[in-house]
Design a protein around this motif. Sequence first.
Motif, PDB file in Angstrom:
ATOM      1  N   GLU A 163     -31.703 -34.628  41.609  1.00 58.62           N
ATOM      2  CA  GLU A 163     -32.196 -35.115  42.898  1.00 58.62           C
ATOM      3  C   GLU A 163     -31.846 -36.577  43.108  1.00 58.62           C
ATOM      4  O   GLU A 163     -31.607 -37.023  44.229  1.00 58.62           O
ATOM      5  N   GLY A 164     -31.818 -37.344  42.038  1.00 55.37           N
ATOM      6  CA  GLY A 164     -31.545 -38.770  42.159  1.00 55.37           C
ATOM      7  C   GLY A 164     -30.104 -39.084  42.475  1.00 55.37           C
ATOM      8  O   GLY A 164     -29.773 -40.198  42.850  1.00 55.37           O
ATOM      9  N   GLU A 165     -29.214 -38.108  42.323  1.00 57.60           N
ATOM     10  CA  GLU A 165     -27.808 -38.351  42.606  1.00 57.60           C
ATOM     11  C   GLU A 165     -27.519 -38.060  44.070  1.00 57.60           C
ATOM     12  O   GLU A 165     -27.968 -37.069  44.620  1.00 57.60           O
ATOM     13  N   VAL A 166     -26.776 -38.925  44.704  1.00 55.56           N
ATOM     14  CA  VAL A 166     -26.489 -38.763  46.129  1.00 55.56           C
ATOM     15  C   VAL A 166     -25.025 -38.400  46.338  1.00 55.56           C
ATOM     16  O   VAL A 166     -24.490 -38.552  47.428  1.00 55.56           O
TER      17      VAL A 166
ATOM     18  N   ASN B 129     -37.141 -36.958  50.978  1.00 60.53           N
ATOM     19  CA  ASN B 129     -37.397 -37.756  49.782  1.00 60.53           C
ATOM     20  C   ASN B 129     -36.507 -38.998  49.805  1.00 60.53           C
ATOM     21  O   ASN B 129     -35.705 -39.205  50.716  1.00 60.53           O
ATOM     22  N   GLU B 130     -36.640 -39.821  48.778  1.00 64.03           N
ATOM     23  CA  GLU B 130     -35.962 -41.114  48.783  1.00 64.03           C
ATOM     24  C   GLU B 130     -34.448 -40.971  48.786  1.00 64.03           C
ATOM     25  O   GLU B 130     -33.739 -41.704  49.490  1.00 64.03           O
ATOM     26  N   SER B 131     -33.929 -40.020  48.009  1.00 68.17           N
ATOM     27  CA  SER B 131     -32.480 -39.864  47.943  1.00 68.17           C
ATOM     28  C   SER B 131     -31.913 -39.412  49.289  1.00 68.17           C
ATOM     29  O   SER B 131     -30.835 -39.833  49.693  1.00 68.17           O
ATOM     30  N   GLU B 132     -32.656 -38.542  50.010  1.00 66.18           N
ATOM     31  CA  GLU B 132     -32.197 -38.080  51.319  1.00 66.18           C
ATOM     32  C   GLU B 132     -32.227 -39.211  52.349  1.00 66.18           C
ATOM     33  O   GLU B 132     -31.335 -39.326  53.191  1.00 66.18           O
TER      34      GLU B 132
ATOM     35  N   GLN C 127     -31.863 -42.398  51.639  1.00 67.01           N
ATOM     36  CA  GLN C 127     -30.759 -43.286  51.306  1.00 67.01           C
ATOM     37  C   GLN C 127     -29.426 -42.721  51.784  1.00 67.01           C
ATOM     38  O   GLN C 127     -28.550 -43.453  52.246  1.00 67.01           O
ATOM     39  N   PHE C 128     -29.287 -41.400  51.660  1.00 70.94           N
ATOM     40  CA  PHE C 128     -28.050 -40.764  52.120  1.00 70.94           C
ATOM     41  C   PHE C 128     -27.869 -40.970  53.619  1.00 70.94           C
ATOM     42  O   PHE C 128     -26.759 -41.287  54.086  1.00 70.94           O
TER      43      PHE C 128
END
Length: 283
Positions: free
Chosen positions: A234-237, A262-265, A267-268
């Motif tokens: 999940e942490g990988e974008v 979530n945070e990764s989404e 950031q994406f």
Amino acid sequence: MLIINAVVFGLAFIGGKILGLHLNLPGYGYGSLAEYIAYFGAFWPFAPEQAWRFVSYMFIHVDFWHFLFNMLMLWMFGSDVADMMGSKHFTGMYFFCGIFAAVFSLVMYWIGMTNAPIIGASGALMGIFVAYYKFFPNRMLLMFFFFPMRIKYAMWFMVAVDVFMAHSGDGVAHLAHLGGVVGGFLYMHFYERGFGNLGKAFAKMRGPKFTVHPGGRSENESRAESKSDSDAIEGEVFYVDENKRMDEILKKVNREGINSLNESERQFLLQASEKLRRRRGGF
């Protein structure tokens, strides 16, 4: 919602009032199409056994200004609320608040405060306005198209008007409006706390399970290991196809609202918007 309301209104207003279409049904007599739609679609508090009325009344408008102002309210506030909640929750809240407004009117009928039938989307829309009040309390609204007022004050001003006018006999279902407000606060109470948290809390009350797998590891250990793997993923974008990833995120926003990301989404989305800005030569 706009389309459904518009179709029903078109049948009643254009077909019944402008074109003058009439029906003569056995047992009901001769009447215009608009009169029949209102009769069979309105919510009658003295006939609660006719269950379809708890829903059908929300889509009945036979007066042009009634329809116009309700649809204007749905367009002004509904689109932003749907963006925040997602289409699933928006639709659920619309129907919940509309049905709750009818139930509220039924209770008021039982205690002798009203006996009038109700039509229109106002009860459901007052619930949607509660969600707007929760999401955007400091936005400005032109009350009655002239007086600027923040949403957090406009909400309670409208409630006060409905309370004050409840027994005025002006032909407006003020008690249904109040029922929609109560329904809106109930829905938002559970929405803000997460509907799924009730099930999670019940699972925690049951206690942990310790099932030993043939390999000698407990089920909890396997779950912990799987969770750590999923967290790492999940942490990988990084995705091979960015367009596919974008489609997945936008579909999630449409279903569950922007707060579900979530945070990764998040950031994406920020990185994607930055790339788009650079391609267009923005600053």
